[in-house]
Motif scaffolding. Structure first.
Motif, PDB file in Angstrom:
ATOM      1  N   ARG A   1       0.712  -0.768  -0.347  1.00 19.62           N
ATOM      2  CA  ARG A   1      -0.155  -0.138  -0.288  1.00 19.62           C
ATOM      3  C   ARG A   1       0.882   1.085  -0.505  1.00 19.62           C
ATOM      4  O   ARG A   1       0.438   2.712  -0.630  1.00 19.62           O
ATOM      5  CB  ARG A   1      -1.112  -0.183   1.327  1.00 19.62           C
ATOM      6  N   LEU A   2       2.351   1.628   1.035  1.00 23.51           N
ATOM      7  CA  LEU A   2       2.643   2.689   0.943  1.00 23.51           C
ATOM      8  C   LEU A   2       3.574   2.903  -0.718  1.00 23.51           C
ATOM      9  O   LEU A   2       3.127   3.679  -1.254  1.00 23.51           O
ATOM     10  CB  LEU A   2       4.011   2.282   1.939  1.00 23.51           C
ATOM     11  N   VAL A   3       4.106   1.470  -0.951  1.00 24.97           N
ATOM     12  CA  VAL A   3       4.810   1.859  -2.926  1.00 24.97           C
ATOM     13  C   VAL A   3       3.603   2.299  -3.729  1.00 24.97           C
ATOM     14  O   VAL A   3       3.510   3.672  -4.508  1.00 24.97           O
ATOM     15  CB  VAL A   3       5.492   0.354  -3.400  1.00 24.97           C
ATOM     16  N   ASP A   4       1.901   1.956  -3.498  1.00 27.89           N
ATOM     17  CA  ASP A   4       1.337   2.309  -4.621  1.00 27.89           C
ATOM     18  C   ASP A   4       0.561   3.722  -3.645  1.00 27.89           C
ATOM     19  O   ASP A   4       1.132   4.428  -4.929  1.00 27.89           O
ATOM     20  CB  ASP A   4      -0.222   1.865  -4.442  1.00 27.89           C
ATOM     21  N   LEU A   5       1.246   3.979  -2.845  1.00 26.51           N
ATOM     22  CA  LEU A   5       0.580   6.050  -2.231  1.00 26.51           C
ATOM     23  C   LEU A   5       2.235   6.722  -2.615  1.00 26.51           C
ATOM     24  O   LEU A   5       1.418   7.869  -3.181  1.00 26.51           O
ATOM     25  CB  LEU A   5       0.673   5.203  -0.889  1.00 26.51           C
ATOM     26  N   LEU A   6       3.339   5.544  -2.749  1.00 27.69           N
ATOM     27  CA  LEU A   6       4.012   6.905  -3.381  1.00 27.69           C
ATOM     28  C   LEU A   6       4.421   6.996  -5.059  1.00 27.69           C
ATOM     29  O   LEU A   6       4.810   7.362  -5.468  1.00 27.69           O
ATOM     30  CB  LEU A   6       5.971   6.170  -2.796  1.00 27.69           C
ATOM     31  N   ASP A   7       2.972   6.031  -5.540  1.00 26.72           N
ATOM     32  CA  ASP A   7       3.579   6.245  -7.169  1.00 26.72           C
ATOM     33  C   ASP A   7       2.390   7.113  -7.672  1.00 26.72           C
ATOM     34  O   ASP A   7       1.309   6.792  -7.723  1.00 26.72           O
ATOM     35  CB  ASP A   7       2.848   4.129  -7.252  1.00 26.72           C
ATOM     36  N   LEU A   8       3.051   8.060  -8.189  1.00 27.30           N
ATOM     37  CA  LEU A   8       2.309   9.133  -8.563  1.00 27.30           C
ATOM     38  C   LEU A   8       1.715   8.876  -9.883  1.00 27.30           C
ATOM     39  O   LEU A   8       2.354   8.236 -10.577  1.00 27.30           O
ATOM     40  CB  LEU A   8       3.155  10.786  -7.972  1.00 27.30           C
ATOM     41  N   GLU A   9       0.492   9.809 -10.729  1.00 28.33           N
ATOM     42  CA  GLU A   9      -0.089   9.525 -11.562  1.00 28.33           C
ATOM     43  C   GLU A   9       0.456  11.544 -11.794  1.00 28.33           C
ATOM     44  O   GLU A   9       0.445  12.233 -11.195  1.00 28.33           O
ATOM     45  CB  GLU A   9      -1.111  10.066 -11.615  1.00 28.33           C
ATOM     46  N   GLN A  10       1.437  11.264 -13.150  1.00 28.69           N
ATOM     47  CA  GLN A  10       1.607  12.131 -14.326  1.00 28.69           C
ATOM     48  C   GLN A  10      -0.065  12.857 -15.224  1.00 28.69           C
ATOM     49  O   GLN A  10      -0.040  12.568 -15.942  1.00 28.69           O
ATOM     50  CB  GLN A  10       2.299  11.974 -15.179  1.00 28.69           C
ATOM     51  N   ILE A  11       0.374  14.354 -15.080  1.00 33.93           N
ATOM     52  CA  ILE A  11      -1.144  14.507 -15.812  1.00 33.93           C
ATOM     53  C   ILE A  11      -0.961  14.962 -16.610  1.00 33.93           C
ATOM     54  O   ILE A  11      -1.918  15.840 -16.879  1.00 33.93           O
ATOM     55  CB  ILE A  11      -2.574  15.107 -14.265  1.00 33.93           C
ATOM     56  N   GLU A  12       0.653  16.194 -16.027  1.00 26.48           N
ATOM     57  CA  GLU A  12       1.069  16.602 -16.855  1.00 26.48           C
ATOM     58  C   GLU A  12       2.200  17.195 -17.189  1.00 26.48           C
ATOM     59  O   GLU A  12       3.132  16.866 -15.689  1.00 26.48           O
ATOM     60  CB  GLU A  12       0.556  18.225 -17.048  1.00 26.48           C
ATOM     61  N   VAL A  13       3.419  17.543 -17.809  1.00 32.92           N
ATOM     62  CA  VAL A  13       4.783  17.789 -18.259  1.00 32.92           C
ATOM     63  C   VAL A  13       5.176  18.377 -16.605  1.00 32.92           C
ATOM     64  O   VAL A  13       4.424  19.822 -16.140  1.00 32.92           O
ATOM     65  CB  VAL A  13       5.030  18.216 -19.033  1.00 32.92           C
ATOM     66  N   ASN A  14       5.916  18.212 -16.079  1.00 29.35           N
ATOM     67  CA  ASN A  14       6.355  18.584 -14.557  1.00 29.35           C
ATOM     68  C   ASN A  14       5.167  18.091 -13.681  1.00 29.35           C
ATOM     69  O   ASN A  14       4.709  19.250 -12.661  1.00 29.35           O
ATOM     70  CB  ASN A  14       7.303  19.894 -14.726  1.00 29.35           C
ATOM     71  N   ILE A  15       4.049  18.131 -13.850  1.00 29.73           N
ATOM     72  CA  ILE A  15       2.724  18.019 -13.327  1.00 29.73           C
ATOM     73  C   ILE A  15       2.452  16.737 -12.420  1.00 29.73           C
ATOM     74  O   ILE A  15       1.795  16.076 -13.564  1.00 29.73           O
ATOM     75  CB  ILE A  15       1.788  18.891 -13.505  1.00 29.73           C
ATOM     76  N   PHE A  16       2.317  16.416 -11.475  1.00 34.61           N
ATOM     77  CA  PHE A  16       1.598  14.919 -10.526  1.00 34.61           C
ATOM     78  C   PHE A  16       0.520  14.524  -9.543  1.00 34.61           C
ATOM     79  O   PHE A  16       0.585  15.988  -9.172  1.00 34.61           O
ATOM     80  CB  PHE A  16       3.090  14.000  -9.901  1.00 34.61           C
ATOM     81  N   ARG A  17      -0.140  13.953  -9.570  1.00 36.49           N
ATOM     82  CA  ARG A  17      -0.885  13.642  -8.581  1.00 36.49           C
ATOM     83  C   ARG A  17      -1.152  12.954  -8.069  1.00 36.49           C
ATOM     84  O   ARG A  17      -0.402  11.622  -8.574  1.00 36.49           O
ATOM     85  CB  ARG A  17      -2.358  13.834  -9.198  1.00 36.49           C
ATOM     86  N   GLY A  18      -0.592  12.687  -6.423  1.00 38.44           N
ATOM     87  CA  GLY A  18      -1.291  11.931  -5.598  1.00 38.44           C
ATOM     88  C   GLY A  18      -2.742  11.271  -4.982  1.00 38.44           C
ATOM     89  O   GLY A  18      -2.863  12.818  -4.703  1.00 38.44           O
ATOM     90  N   LEU A  19      -1.912  10.625  -4.530  1.00 39.94           N
ATOM     91  CA  LEU A  19      -3.216   9.593  -3.417  1.00 39.94           C
ATOM     92  C   LEU A  19      -3.551  10.422  -2.160  1.00 39.94           C
ATOM     93  O   LEU A  19      -1.909  10.877  -1.938  1.00 39.94           O
ATOM     94  CB  LEU A  19      -3.490   8.165  -3.573  1.00 39.94           C
ATOM     95  N   SER A  20      -4.351  10.644  -1.435  1.00 39.54           N
ATOM     96  CA  SER A  20      -4.551  10.790   0.124  1.00 39.54           C
ATOM     97  C   SER A  20      -5.526  10.076   0.828  1.00 39.54           C
ATOM     98  O   SER A  20      -6.505  10.069   0.485  1.00 39.54           O
ATOM     99  CB  SER A  20      -5.221  12.279   0.296  1.00 39.54           C
ATOM    100  N   PRO A  21      -4.870   9.042   1.211  1.00 39.86           N
ATOM    101  CA  PRO A  21      -5.875   8.119   2.116  1.00 39.86           C
ATOM    102  C   PRO A  21      -7.091   8.886   2.690  1.00 39.86           C
ATOM    103  O   PRO A  21      -6.357   9.773   3.082  1.00 39.86           O
ATOM    104  CB  PRO A  21      -5.500   7.297   2.648  1.00 39.86           C
ATOM    105  N   GLN A  22      -8.298   8.430   2.967  1.00 42.51           N
ATOM    106  CA  GLN A  22      -9.163   8.693   3.788  1.00 42.51           C
ATOM    107  C   GLN A  22      -9.032   8.523   5.067  1.00 42.51           C
ATOM    108  O   GLN A  22      -9.266   6.610   5.428  1.00 42.51           O
ATOM    109  CB  GLN A  22     -10.641   8.481   3.962  1.00 42.51           C
ATOM    110  N   GLU A  23      -8.274   8.867   6.103  1.00 45.88           N
ATOM    111  CA  GLU A  23      -7.989   8.910   7.387  1.00 45.88           C
ATOM    112  C   GLU A  23      -8.638   9.428   8.978  1.00 45.88           C
ATOM    113  O   GLU A  23      -9.429  10.330   8.225  1.00 45.88           O
ATOM    114  CB  GLU A  23      -6.505   8.638   7.458  1.00 45.88           C
ATOM    115  N   SER A  24      -9.267   8.771   9.709  1.00 45.92           N
ATOM    116  CA  SER A  24      -9.977   9.289  11.071  1.00 45.92           C
ATOM    117  C   SER A  24      -8.941  10.349  11.758  1.00 45.92           C
ATOM    118  O   SER A  24      -8.206  10.508  12.516  1.00 45.92           O
ATOM    119  CB  SER A  24     -10.410   8.362  11.866  1.00 45.92           C
TER     120      SER A  24
END
Length: 311
Positions: A30-53
């Motif tokens: 799960r940590l590896v997947d959390l650190l695997d960012l999605e590239q949405i444009e040149v030089n721009i990435f999106r990271g997940l943020s789990p729903q935590e309490s």
């Protein structure tokens, strides 16, 4: 560390929902997947943020993801040797974070990147990272670890210590334990009362390693350790004041974070995180950490300042 889709195929069309973290039984995966960012444009990435309490996104997650974004814009031949970061606003759990990378410099020996983390239109975090082309040094030295510590396998896990003291793990801690990507073992037994904590030296040491294999990509291990470096460092500030586990007397927030990476390492092998707080004053506490391998070689140096406000 790359997602299964190519960077260009991961671009984000308007209205497209960001990918979600799949349910995994192994928190290391799960940590590896959390650190695997999605590239949405040149030089721009999106990271997940789990729903935590939690009130805010864990700072180590943001730092680790920002370092991934920086590394993704380099040639991959230069490991990071230092990072300096500021936590500007609390992140909101469950909301994706966008990482914007500025390619500051590409020199013959050093590469510099600046990363801005944005969530819901507001900057929450800044990071500057420097990458160094490997080279042979003309000399080498290091101070030895400050003290000898027990072998990690001889120490109880945090979960075992809590169960031993309380008889059962509270539901909140049970949920945390199931999601915890690192095995953490305190060198000194946990204190459970204010009387036990009073006048203790502002020092703490823990053994850590990921709870499962992280693969062979060095970037994954560097960013995973960056994630872990924010987990226990401010403990050293709290130790003379209150027990580490149980109700808190303070609202605590990381203000800034700096790391220097000295040698290669694997975050799924045991490392010793030796921590101390030289000063706490004016509502802020400073903590320093040194990370060693099992042979006593210094791998990483860390410094962080935290905000402490009475609840």
């Amino acid at each position: 560390m790359r997602s299964s889709a190519s960077p260009t195929s991961a671009s984000c069309e308007p209205g497209r929902e960001p990918r979600r973290i799949p349910r995994m039984t192994n928190p290391a995966e799960r940590l590896v997947d959390l650190l695997d960012l999605e590239q949405i444009e040149v030089n721009i990435f999106r990271g997940l943020s789990p729903q935590e309490s939690l009130q805010r996104v864990f700072g180590g997650q943001v730092a680790g993801q920002a370092l991934v974004a920086a590394a993704r814009t380099t040639d991959g031949e230069r490991p990071v040797h230092s990072l300096h970061a500021y936590f500007l606003r609390p992140g909101r759990p469950g909301v994706p974070i966008v990482y914007q990378v500025e390619r500051v410099r590409d020199g013959r020996s050093f590469t510099t990147r600046r990363v801005t983390a944005v969530q819901q239109g507001r900057t929450i975090f800044n990071l500057t990272a420097s990458f160094h082309k490997p080279e042979e040094g003309s000399f080498e030295h290091q101070l030895p670890p400050a003290r000898k510590v027990p072998d990690p396998e001889s120490l109880p896990t945090v979960t075992e210590e809590i169960r031993e003291h309380l008889g059962a793990l509270p539901e909140r801690y049970e949920r945390m334990a199931r999601r915890q990507p690192f095995d953490i073992r305190y060198v000194d037994r946990l204190r459970w009362t204010v009387a036990e904590a009073k006048d203790a030296e502002p020092r703490s040491a823990v053994w850590m390693r990921a709870v499962g294999p992280l693969g062979d990509d060095p970037v994954v291990h560097t960013c995973a350790l960056t994630y872990a470096s924010d987990m226990t460092l401010l403990d050293a500030v709290r130790i003379p004041v209150e027990p580490l586990w149980g109700p808190r007397s303070f609202d605590i927030a990381s203000l800034d974070h700096a790391m220097w990476f000295h040698r290669p390492f694997r975050a799924d092998e045991w490392f010793l995180y030796d921590q101390e707080s030289p000063i706490a004053t004016g509502g802020r506490g400073l903590a320093r950490g040194r990370i060693y391998d099992t042979e006593g070689r210094l791998l990483v140096s860390v410094v962080q300042e935290g905000l402490f406000r009475a609840l």
